[in-house]
Motif scaffolding. Structure first.
Motif, short mmCIF file in Angstrom:
data_model
loop_
_atom_site.label_atom_id
_atom_site.label_comp_id
_atom_site.label_asym_id
_atom_site.label_seq_id
_atom_site.Cartn_x
_atom_site.Cartn_y
_atom_site.Cartn_z
N GLY A 244 0.79 -1.22 0.00
CA GLY A 244 0.00 0.00 0.00
C GLY A 244 0.82 1.27 0.00
O GLY A 244 0.27 2.36 0.17
N GLY A 245 2.13 1.14 -0.22
CA GLY A 245 3.00 2.31 -0.17
C GLY A 245 3.18 3.03 -1.49
O GLY A 245 3.83 4.07 -1.54
N GLU A 246 2.61 2.48 -2.58
CA GLU A 246 2.72 3.13 -3.88
C GLU A 246 1.33 3.52 -4.38
O GLU A 246 0.40 2.71 -4.34
N ALA A 247 1.18 4.76 -4.83
CA ALA A 247 -0.11 5.25 -5.29
C ALA A 247 -0.30 5.09 -6.79
O ALA A 247 -1.28 5.57 -7.35
N SER A 248 0.60 4.39 -7.46
CA SER A 248 0.55 4.26 -8.91
C SER A 248 -0.47 3.19 -9.32
O SER A 248 -0.85 2.33 -8.51
N PRO A 249 -0.92 3.24 -10.59
CA PRO A 249 -1.85 2.21 -11.08
C PRO A 249 -1.12 0.88 -11.23
O PRO A 249 0.10 0.85 -11.30
N PRO A 250 -1.84 -0.27 -11.23
CA PRO A 250 -3.31 -0.32 -11.31
C PRO A 250 -4.02 -0.36 -9.95
O PRO A 250 -5.24 -0.41 -9.92
N TYR A 251 -3.26 -0.31 -8.84
CA TYR A 251 -3.92 -0.54 -7.54
C TYR A 251 -4.01 0.70 -6.67
O TYR A 251 -4.73 0.71 -5.68
N PHE A 252 -3.26 1.74 -6.98
CA PHE A 252 -3.42 3.06 -6.35
C PHE A 252 -3.31 3.02 -4.83
O PHE A 252 -4.03 3.70 -4.12
N GLY A 253 -2.40 2.20 -4.32
CA GLY A 253 -2.18 2.13 -2.89
C GLY A 253 -3.30 1.49 -2.10
O GLY A 253 -3.35 1.62 -0.88
N SER A 254 -4.19 0.76 -2.80
CA SER A 254 -5.38 0.22 -2.13
C SER A 254 -5.18 -1.15 -1.52
O SER A 254 -6.05 -1.64 -0.80
N HIS A 255 -4.05 -1.81 -1.82
CA HIS A 255 -3.92 -3.21 -1.46
C HIS A 255 -2.83 -3.46 -0.43
O HIS A 255 -1.89 -2.66 -0.28
N TYR A 256 -2.97 -4.59 0.24
CA TYR A 256 -1.94 -5.10 1.14
C TYR A 256 -1.86 -6.59 0.84
O TYR A 256 -2.66 -7.38 1.33
N ASN A 257 -0.92 -6.96 -0.02
CA ASN A 257 -0.89 -8.34 -0.50
C ASN A 257 0.52 -8.72 -0.95
O ASN A 257 1.39 -7.87 -1.12
N VAL A 258 0.70 -10.01 -1.17
CA VAL A 258 1.93 -10.53 -1.76
C VAL A 258 1.56 -11.52 -2.86
O VAL A 258 0.50 -12.15 -2.82
N GLY A 259 2.44 -11.63 -3.84
CA GLY A 259 2.34 -12.68 -4.84
C GLY A 259 3.50 -13.63 -4.64
O GLY A 259 4.65 -13.21 -4.52
N LEU A 260 3.21 -14.92 -4.56
CA LEU A 260 4.22 -15.97 -4.45
C LEU A 260 3.94 -16.95 -5.57
O LEU A 260 3.23 -17.95 -5.40
N GLU A 261 4.49 -16.65 -6.75
CA GLU A 261 4.09 -17.27 -7.99
C GLU A 261 5.18 -18.20 -8.50
O GLU A 261 6.36 -17.84 -8.50
N ILE A 262 4.80 -19.36 -8.94
CA ILE A 262 5.76 -20.36 -9.40
C ILE A 262 5.70 -20.46 -10.92
O ILE A 262 4.63 -20.62 -11.51
N PHE A 263 6.88 -20.33 -11.56
CA PHE A 263 6.93 -20.28 -13.01
C PHE A 263 8.11 -21.07 -13.57
O PHE A 263 9.11 -21.30 -12.88
N SER A 264 7.95 -21.42 -14.84
CA SER A 264 9.04 -22.08 -15.56
C SER A 264 10.17 -21.11 -15.86
O SER A 264 11.32 -21.54 -16.02
N SER A 265 9.87 -19.82 -15.96
CA SER A 265 10.84 -18.81 -16.39
C SER A 265 10.81 -17.60 -15.47
O SER A 265 9.80 -17.34 -14.82
N PRO A 266 11.90 -16.85 -15.44
CA PRO A 266 11.82 -15.53 -14.82
C PRO A 266 11.02 -14.60 -15.73
O PRO A 266 10.67 -14.98 -16.85
N PRO A 267 10.70 -13.38 -15.27
CA PRO A 267 9.93 -12.47 -16.12
C PRO A 267 10.58 -12.28 -17.49
O PRO A 267 11.80 -12.16 -17.61
N ALA A 268 9.74 -12.26 -18.52
CA ALA A 268 10.22 -12.10 -19.89
C ALA A 268 9.17 -11.33 -20.68
O ALA A 268 7.97 -11.53 -20.49
N ALA A 269 9.64 -10.45 -21.56
CA ALA A 269 8.71 -9.65 -22.36
C ALA A 269 7.95 -10.52 -23.35
O ALA A 269 6.77 -10.28 -23.62
N THR A 270 8.61 -11.56 -23.88
CA THR A 270 7.99 -12.42 -24.88
C THR A 270 8.38 -13.87 -24.63
O THR A 270 9.39 -14.15 -23.96
N LEU A 271 7.60 -14.78 -25.18
CA LEU A 271 7.95 -16.19 -25.13
C LEU A 271 9.26 -16.45 -25.85
O LEU A 271 10.07 -17.28 -25.42
N GLU A 272 9.50 -15.71 -26.92
CA GLU A 272 10.75 -15.88 -27.66
C GLU A 272 11.96 -15.56 -26.77
O GLU A 272 13.00 -16.21 -26.85
N ASP A 273 11.81 -14.56 -25.88
CA ASP A 273 12.90 -14.24 -24.95
C ASP A 273 13.18 -15.41 -24.01
O ASP A 273 14.34 -15.72 -23.71
#
Length: 304
Positions: A244-273
Motif C-alpha cells: 500500500g505504499g505506492e499510489a501508482s496504477p493499477p492498484y493506487f495504494g489500495s492493497h496489502y498483499n503478496v504474490g508468491l508465484e511459481i513459473f518455468s521462467s523468470p519475467p520475460a517480455a515475450t515467449l521468444e525471450d
C-alpha cells in the motif's frame, strides 16, 4: 443419497453460478475450494473452516462480469489464483501467432469431469486445449476427508508433430484479511523469513530459485499456509509485494498483499525471450510434461 446431495465428508457442488460464472465447489470437514471453470479455472476460495480463514485474496474491484470493453487479463483480474500458459508478459506475436497478455489459459473456459466422488475422497479434472498453440493441459484436484488442503496433479501435452515451447506457471496471491503486519514468509533458500511490514510501506519484486519447492506463510496468531510444488518444472519463484505504499496504477495504494508465484521462467517480455534464455518448457512432438502441487493449512498452538 445421491453423491450430489451428500452433506458430509468430502463432497462436490456443481451446477452453481457465482457472479455470472460457473462454479465448482470441492469441500470436506476442514476445507472448501471454489474453482471457476468458465474463468480460466481460477481459484477464488481457499477456506479453512475451523478458523473461518479464507486464504484467497481479492483486489479492490473483486470479481467482475466479463464485458466487451474489459476482456484482457488485467481488467478481469480479481486476485485469487490463476494458471498462466503459454506465455508471460503482455500481448505479443509469437512466430506468426498472436498470444494474449499473460496467456490464454487464464481467459478461457475449461471443461471438467468428476472422476471420484465419495465421502473419503473426491477428484475433479479440468481440461483445456489451447487455440494459440497446439497444447492441451489437464489438472486434477484431489481432496481427502479431514485434510485442510488439496493436491493438484497436472499434465501439459504437445498435440502436434512439431516441437513446441511454452512459459507455464501459477499466479498465486495472498492478501487481506488473512495477511496482517508481522506475518512471516519462509522462502526457499532464505535463512531468515520475510516479515510483512506495516501498511503503507514500500513494496518490491524479486525472483528466487525454487530450491526444494516449498514456501510457507505464518500469521502471528498461528494460522498459516504451505505451498509445495515440482521445482524441476517450475524452478522460479516470483515474489512481489504491495504493502500500500505506492499510489501508482493499477492498484493506487489500495492493497496489502503478496504474490508468491511459481513459473518455468523468470519475467520475460515475450515467449521468444524465454526460449532464447533456455528457460521455456520444451515439449517434443506429442510429448508431455507432468507436474504436481499441494496446498495445506498450517496451525501452530498459541502461546499461553
Amino acid at each position: 443419497m445421491r453423491a450430489e446431495d451428500r452433506n458430509f465428508g468430502c463432497r462436490i457442488k456443481r451446477d452453481l453460478v457465482y457472479k455470472g460464472y460457473e462454479a465448482v465447489v470441492m469441500e470436506n470437514e476442514a476445507f472448501r475450494l471454489t474453482v471457476l471453470p468458465g474463468k480460466g479455472s481460477d481459484l477464488i476460495e481457499l477456506l479453512h473452516k475451523p478458523t473461518d480463514t479464507d486464504f484467497a485474496w481479492f483486489t479492490r474491484l473483486g470479481l467482475r462480469p466479463k464485458e466487451a470493453a474489459f476482456h484482457d487479463f488485467q481488467s478481469q483480474y480479481e486476485g485469487g489464483w490463476q494458471e498462466i500458459l503459454p506465455n508471460l508478459g503482455g500481448r505479443q506475436m509469437h512466430r506468426g501467432t498472436e498470444l494474449a497478455a499473460y496467456g490464454e489459459a487464464a481467459l478461457s473456459a475449461w471443461r471438467y469431469d468428476i472422476e471420484e466422488d465419495g465421502p473419503a475422497r473426491i477428484r475433479v479434472v479440468f481440461r483445456l486445449e489451447l487455440r494459440s498453440l497446439p497444447l492441451a493441459v489437464e489438472k486434477s484436484f484431489e481432496m481427502t476427508s479431514g485434510e485442510a488442503g488439496f493436491r493438484l496433479e497436472e499434465r501439459l501435452t504437445n498435440v502436434s508433430p512439431a516441437v513446441v515451447h511454452a512459459d507455464w506457471g501459477h499466479h498465486i496471491t495472498f492478501g487481506e484479511p488473512f495477511l496482517v503486519p508481522g506475518t512471516r514468509i519462509c522462502l526457499p533458500g532464505e535463512d531468515a523469513p520475510y516479515e510483512l511490514p506495516a501498511k503503507g510501506s514500500p513494496g518490491g519484486f524479486g525472483v528466487l530459485p525454487a530450491g526444494s519447492g516449498r514456501y510457507a506463510l505464518m500469521r502471528p496468531d498461528g494460522i498459516g499456509a504451505e505451498v509445495g510444488w515440482d521445482a524441476e518444472v517450475w524452478p522460479h519463484l516470483w515474489f512481489w509485494r504491495d504493502h500500500g505504499g505506492e499510489a501508482s496504477p493499477p492498484y493506487f495504494g489500495s492493497h496489502y498483499n503478496v504474490g508468491l508465484e511459481i513459473f518455468s521462467s523468470p519475467p520475460a517480455a515475450t515467449l521468444e525471450d524465454s526460449i532464447d534464455a533456455g528457460t521455456a518448457v520444451r515439449l517434443e512432438p506429442f510429448g508431455t510434461v507432468n507436474a504436481s502441487l499441494m496446498f495445506r493449512v498450517l496451525q501452530q498452538p498459541r502461546e499461553p
